[in-house]
Design a protein around this motif. Structure first.
Motif, PDB file in Angstrom:
ATOM      1  N   MET A  21      34.816   7.974  26.093  1.00  0.00           N
ATOM      2  CA  MET A  21      35.316   7.739  27.448  1.00  0.00           C
ATOM      3  C   MET A  21      36.401   6.670  27.448  1.00  0.00           C
ATOM      4  N   ASP A  22      36.238   5.649  26.614  1.00  0.00           N
ATOM      5  CA  ASP A  22      37.269   4.611  26.526  1.00  0.00           C
ATOM      6  C   ASP A  22      38.572   5.213  26.001  1.00  0.00           C
ATOM      7  N   CYS A  23      38.463   6.091  25.019  1.00  0.00           N
ATOM      8  CA  CYS A  23      39.652   6.733  24.464  1.00  0.00           C
ATOM      9  C   CYS A  23      40.336   7.619  25.498  1.00  0.00           C
ATOM     10  N   LYS A  24      39.534   8.349  26.253  1.00  0.00           N
ATOM     11  CA  LYS A  24      40.104   9.218  27.289  1.00  0.00           C
ATOM     12  C   LYS A  24      40.808   8.390  28.355  1.00  0.00           C
ATOM     13  N   THR A  25      40.190   7.275  28.759  1.00  0.00           N
ATOM     14  CA  THR A  25      40.778   6.389  29.759  1.00  0.00           C
ATOM     15  C   THR A  25      42.083   5.794  29.243  1.00  0.00           C
ATOM     16  N   ALA A  26      42.079   5.383  27.974  1.00  0.00           N
ATOM     17  CA  ALA A  26      43.274   4.777  27.372  1.00  0.00           C
ATOM     18  C   ALA A  26      44.425   5.774  27.324  1.00  0.00           C
ATOM     19  N   LEU A  27      44.142   7.008  26.948  1.00  0.00           N
ATOM     20  CA  LEU A  27      45.179   8.030  26.880  1.00  0.00           C
ATOM     21  C   LEU A  27      45.719   8.372  28.266  1.00  0.00           C
ATOM     22  N   ALA A  28      44.822   8.394  29.248  1.00  0.00           N
ATOM     23  CA  ALA A  28      45.254   8.664  30.623  1.00  0.00           C
ATOM     24  C   ALA A  28      46.147   7.536  31.134  1.00  0.00           C
ATOM     25  N   ALA A  29      45.795   6.305  30.781  1.00  0.00           N
ATOM     26  CA  ALA A  29      46.553   5.139  31.252  1.00  0.00           C
ATOM     27  C   ALA A  29      47.918   5.040  30.608  1.00  0.00           C
ATOM     28  N   THR A  30      48.091   5.672  29.447  1.00  0.00           N
ATOM     29  CA  THR A  30      49.362   5.574  28.707  1.00  0.00           C
ATOM     30  C   THR A  30      50.075   6.912  28.629  1.00  0.00           C
ATOM     31  N   ASP A  31      49.658   7.852  29.482  1.00  0.00           N
ATOM     32  CA  ASP A  31      50.288   9.177  29.558  1.00  0.00           C
ATOM     33  C   ASP A  31      50.301   9.882  28.211  1.00  0.00           C
ATOM     34  N   GLY A  32      49.209   9.722  27.463  1.00  0.00           N
ATOM     35  CA  GLY A  32      49.047  10.446  26.204  1.00  0.00           C
ATOM     36  C   GLY A  32      49.757   9.871  25.010  1.00  0.00           C
ATOM     37  N   ASP A  33      50.359   8.681  25.160  1.00  0.00           N
ATOM     38  CA  ASP A  33      51.056   8.042  24.039  1.00  0.00           C
ATOM     39  C   ASP A  33      50.013   7.415  23.110  1.00  0.00           C
ATOM     40  N   MET A  34      49.870   7.970  21.903  1.00  0.00           N
ATOM     41  CA  MET A  34      48.798   7.550  20.996  1.00  0.00           C
ATOM     42  C   MET A  34      48.899   6.075  20.618  1.00  0.00           C
ATOM     43  N   GLU A  35      50.098   5.620  20.211  1.00  0.00           N
ATOM     44  CA  GLU A  35      50.257   4.226  19.799  1.00  0.00           C
ATOM     45  C   GLU A  35      50.033   3.279  20.965  1.00  0.00           C
ATOM     46  N   ALA A  36      50.546   3.649  22.142  1.00  0.00           N
ATOM     47  CA  ALA A  36      50.343   2.814  23.328  1.00  0.00           C
ATOM     48  C   ALA A  36      48.862   2.758  23.702  1.00  0.00           C
ATOM     49  N   ALA A  37      48.160   3.882  23.501  1.00  0.00           N
ATOM     50  CA  ALA A  37      46.726   3.923  23.806  1.00  0.00           C
ATOM     51  C   ALA A  37      45.940   3.010  22.868  1.00  0.00           C
ATOM     52  N   ILE A  38      46.367   2.959  21.591  1.00  0.00           N
ATOM     53  CA  ILE A  38      45.724   2.060  20.633  1.00  0.00           C
ATOM     54  C   ILE A  38      45.897   0.611  21.087  1.00  0.00           C
ATOM     55  N   ASP A  39      47.134   0.275  21.503  1.00  0.00           N
ATOM     56  CA  ASP A  39      47.402  -1.086  21.980  1.00  0.00           C
ATOM     57  C   ASP A  39      46.620  -1.386  23.254  1.00  0.00           C
TER      58      ASP A  39
END
Length: 309
Positions: A21-39
């Motif tokens: 769920m954290d990963c899904k939230t992170a990807l949603a918050a960064t419009d699917g940008d993998m590196e931005a989601a990691i940050d």
């Protein structure tokens, strides 16, 4: 808005160790940008900087060879570890490393160089070995370090045969001191590099994009404390100092003697060397580093083979 697929969530989870769920939230918050989601996950304290990306292993061997004031590492890949244990393959890698010492250290130069005891070059010899062993192979990387006066120490971690293994390190030291003492110390530093995998020799050699990215993450973490900007700035400065101590070779605590940094250990070694010394470069080659390997679904493969959907 980018659609967040299950495979994207799975990929982010594998890279960060964060929950689904954290990963899904992170990807949603960064419009699917993998590196931005990691940050984003790091800034929230959910993921560490030490991502799993780039660690995918390919089979084969790393080979080392050295001569006066120069040393090389070569990486030759194979499809299976079984081939890496083959005497013929090991001889191939050892000879390619030896050939690399006679060139300028570029991949093209090594591939075109004459192979020992043959009228063919390295590239054609590898093709012949593919035909003989029946498995695809490639000369993937060649790296070389040299010094005008001093030593280039080599280290192969968990070597499977002389000068061959899965991880190799070179450390170049400029000095007019005793070469035996310099080589012994250089090997210790190479072992340190194998263990800690530093990003650079000095602060200034770290990629500017990496530095700015770390600052951005630390700034976001600090702002979550609610403190004034002046305090946040000092907090970021402190965290950046810690960052450099963790990733810059000369600033890292020396694994052989954690009471000293690598830089201080080098200074202390001057009495053994009989002269001052300077580490001018290092390189670390891990087998298969950065190679993405296709992951298959074994159950699906079996079902497909059986003609099932």
């Amino acid at each position: 808005m980018t659609t967040i697929s299950a495979s994207m969530v799975k990929d982010l989870r594998e890279k960060t160790g964060a929950g689904m769920m954290d990963c899904k939230t992170a990807l949603a918050a960064t419009d699917g940008d993998m590196e931005a989601a990691i940050d984003w996950l790091r800034a929230k304290g959910i993921a560490k900087a030490d991502k799993k990306s780039g660690r995918t292993a390919a089979e084969g061997l790393v080979g080392a060879a050295s001569a006066e004031n120069k040393a090389v590492l070569v990486e030759v890949n194979s499809e299976t570890d079984f081939v890496a244990r083959n005497d013929a393959f090991q001889t191939l890698v050892r000879n390619v490393a030896g050939v690399a010492l006679t060139t300028d250290g570029t991949l093209d130069a090594v591939a075109a160089a004459a192979y020992p005891g043959s009228e063919k070059n390295v590239s054609d010899t590898i093709k012949d070995t593919i035909a003989t062993i029946g498995e695809n192979m490639s000369l993937r990387r060649v790296t070389q370090l040299s010094v005008s006066n001093g030593v280039v120490a080599t280290y192969i971690h968990n070597q499977v045969a002389e000068g061959l293994g899965k991880l190799g390190v070179l450390v170049a030291i400029e000095s007019e001191g005793d070469k035996a003492a310099l080589t012994a110390f250089g090997r210790q530093v190479a072992m340190h590099v194998a263990a800690t995998n530093p990003l650079a020799l000095t602060d200034g050699e770290i990629d500017a994009t990496t530095v700015e990215r770390e600052k951005a993450v630390f700034s976001e973490q600090a702002r979550q404390s609610g403190k004034p900007e002046s305090i946040i700035e000092k907090m970021v400065e402190g965290r950046m100092r810690k960052f450099y101590e963790e990733v810059v070779l000369l600033k890292q605590n020396f694994v052989i003697n954690p009471d000293l940094t690598v830089e201080k250990a080098l200074e202390a070694g001057a009495k053994d060397f009989g002269a001052s010394a300077k580490i001018v470069g290092f390189v670390r080659v891990a087998l298969g580093e950065g190679i993405e390997r296709e992951q298959s679904d074994f159950a699906a493969d079996v079902a497909a083979a059986a003609g099932k959907k």
